[in-house]
Design an enzyme around this catalytic site. Structure first.
Site, PDB file in Angstrom:
ATOM      1  N   GLU A 265      59.323   6.782  96.280  1.00  0.00           N
ATOM      2  CA  GLU A 265      60.605   6.206  95.814  1.00  0.00           C
ATOM      3  C   GLU A 265      61.518   6.085  97.023  1.00  0.00           C
ATOM      4  OE1 GLU A 265      62.615   7.724  92.336  1.00  0.00           O
ATOM      5  OE2 GLU A 265      60.708   8.251  91.396  1.00  0.00           O
TER       6      GLU A 265
ATOM      7  N   GLU B  65      59.325  14.525  90.550  1.00  0.00           N
ATOM      8  CA  GLU B  65      60.551  15.269  90.912  1.00  0.00           C
ATOM      9  C   GLU B  65      60.686  16.573  90.130  1.00  0.00           C
ATOM     10  OE1 GLU B  65      63.960  12.605  90.816  1.00  0.00           O
ATOM     11  OE2 GLU B  65      63.208  11.505  92.544  1.00  0.00           O
TER      12      GLU B  65
HETATM   13  O1  AHR Z   1      64.151   5.389  90.313  1.00  0.00           O
HETATM   14  C1  AHR Z   1      65.117   5.959  89.477  1.00  0.00           C
HETATM   15  C2  AHR Z   1      64.944   7.470  89.325  1.00  0.00           C
HETATM   16  O2  AHR Z   1      65.216   8.088  90.543  1.00  0.00           O
HETATM   17  C3  AHR Z   1      63.553   7.949  88.973  1.00  0.00           C
HETATM   18  O3  AHR Z   1      63.322   7.950  87.613  1.00  0.00           O
HETATM   19  C4  AHR Z   1      63.555   9.346  89.502  1.00  0.00           C
HETATM   20  O4  AHR Z   1      62.278   9.767  89.885  1.00  0.00           O
HETATM   21  C5  AHR Z   1      64.536   9.325  90.639  1.00  0.00           C
HETATM   22  O5  AHR Z   1      65.451  10.361  90.550  1.00  0.00           O
END
Ligand code: AHR
Length: 496
Positions: free
Chosen positions: A291, A172
């Protein structure tokens, strides 16, 4: 209400890459400490790994696990987590405001992966660090011997290289919350150089470029186009991240979030192919949705600064969350031609399908079940469904089909599986299933998750929200008709 789904053996979307059932363990809250790793726990093995948790992960069917972050990785010195444990430093962990003891690191994770029957998907720090540390970590993990970092690994007691095939180029990096966040051009250049050098160390690895941290980012689209323009030739996948919630307690909109996911995936495919066209490239960049999940129950819960393994992001999921997870996973499968990797974020305790008590037991959250069923039976290829379903409008979406569904065909085991969610809270759905080219297949199992209060949760010793078996659906000539209960997730399997 009535709905119909038609599929044909020849009309394949694509092969389902098993890695679409991946997940994620970050150094965050109790994911590692008190989650997968808890020396001294009665269920832990000699290496401190919780075997009760490993058993559930195997049951869930998770072929690949991303590690060590997440936001955590952007400040992580991988060297802190290797070598004699008593010499490892305690660090202030800035991503989550906690203390990181580093008693679990790269080699412990690799060992754990072997026990959990999963392969590692490692992320490198392209925040506070860069290409040099990234290539050193590849050398540490993957090079046989006779070099600084491979010999360091051997001196730590791990003679054989770990052979890590999949690497995320940071995390990110577009997000202002990220340590050393970057502009698209800055990140594109660093990621390109890092990937190039990492592949020079080990030509067999694949790398994932960070896409936007969500579809809602102001730079979404431009970020993907710019970074891909710079790094196209040296990377293999671009990442997508997205979490969904029901803040407004609006069930019809919440259940329809997979339409947004569908649109997100489509937009990223278009951007990848736009860059491909511009470059007249023969190479296709695929998607790593590394994610995704429902995440909102735990938002805003306070955490004591610099504490160790606090109860962070510990969402307790309910029945409606399980239905949404099912819809999201069905949508990912509908893009099996381009989504090759996906990670349910995360795996244990932190916004996770598996929940432990530190020093105590473990239970399967509601979201565990649709994931486990699909991981078990969505094998082979995803078939392109023609869906005829009544639709509804809600606050956030128009024309939402009540039916969300996918059919998969596992040629190896002569098995066809249908996964379907009935989004209607009021009406049963009589689903007419027409699977052309599979006339000699018969329904052999019909399982579903239905009949629960939408806010019902599971807990220790009480996993009441789960799948149950139903009588086989009716056969009428070439078609099969199944009755899908209101608000239900359904799995119907057919065998030759
Ligand atoms: O999964 C929780 C968080 O969400 C992770 O660390 C990040 O990559 C995202 O913003």
């Amino acid at each position: 209400m009535k709905a119909k789904i038609t599929v044909a053996a020849e009309m394949k979307i694509g092969e389902i890459d098993r890695r679409i059932f991946g997940s994620f363990i970050e150094h965050l809250g109790r994911a590692v400490y008190g989650g997968i790793y808890e020396p001294g726990h009665p269920m832990s093995d000699k290496d401190g790994m919780r075997t009760d948790v490993i058993e559930l992960i195997k049951e869930m069917g998770v072929p690949v696990v991303r590690y060590p972050g997440g936001n955590f990785v952007s400040g992580y010195n991988w060297e802190d987590g290797v070598g004699p444990v008593e010499e490892r430093p305690k660090r202030l962990e800035l991503a989550w405001g906690v203390t990181e003891p580093n008693t679990f690191g790269t080699n412990e994770f690799m060992l754990w992966c072997q026990k959990a029957k999963a392969s590692p998907m490692m992320a490198v720090n392209l925040g506070t660090r860069g290409p040099d540390e990234a290539r050193a970590l590849v050398e540490y993990c993957n090079h046989k011997s006779n070099s600084k970092y491979s010999d360091l690994r051997i001196s730590h007691g791990y003679k054989d290289p770990w052979g890590v095939k999949l690497w995320c180029l940071g995390n990110e990096m577009d997000g202002p919350w990220q340590m050393c966040a970057k502009t698209a051009t800055e990140y594109g250049r660093i990621a390109n150089e890092a990937s190039k050098m990492m592949k020079w160390v080990d030509g067999s690895i694949e790398t994932v470029l960070c896409g936007s941290s969500s579809r809602g980012m102001r730079t979404f689209g431009d970020w993907e186009a710019t970074t891909l323009d710079i790094a196209y030739d040296n990377v293999d996948y671009v990442s997508l991240h997205q979490y969904y919630g029901n803040h407004a307690n609006d069930l019809p909109s919440f259940l329809a979030k997979s339409l947004e996911l569908d649109d997100f995936i489509y937009s990223v495919i278009c951007t990848c192919d736009f860059v491909k066209a511009k470059k007249r490239s023969k190479k296709t960049i695929n998607l790593s949705f590394d994610e995704w999940n429902v995440w909102y129950h735990s938002n805003g819960a306070p955490v004591e600064r610099w504490s160790f393994a606090p109860n962070q992001l510990e969402d307790i999921y309910n029945f409606e969350d399980a239905l949404v997870v099912a819809c999201l996973l069905i949508t990912l499968l509908r893009h099996a031609d381009r989504v090759k990797i996906a990670c349910l974020a995360q795996l244990v305790n932190v916004i996770a399908p598996i929940f432990t008590k530190t020093g105590g037991g473990v239970f399967r959250q509601t979201t565990f079940y649709p994931f486990a069923k699909m991981s078990q039976f969505a094998r082979g290829s995803a078939l392109r469904p023609i869906i005829e379903s009544p639709k509804y409008d809600c606050k956030e979406f128009c024309d939402v089909p009540y039916l969300e569904s996918i059919v998969t065909y596992d040629e190896e085991n002569d098995e066809v599986a249908l996964f379907a969610v009935n989004r209607s809270a009021e009406e049963e759905m009589l689903l007419d299933i027409s699977i052309l080219g599979f006339e000699d297949y018969k329904a052999v199992a019909f399982e579903s998750m239905d009949g629960y209060d939408i806010k019902q949760e599971n807990t220790f010793g009480n996993e009441s929200v789960k799948m149950h078996s139903n009588p086989l659906p009716e056969e009428n000539g070439k078609n099969v008709t199944a009755c899908l209960k209101p608000l239900s997730f359904n799995v119907i399997r057919f065998k030759k």
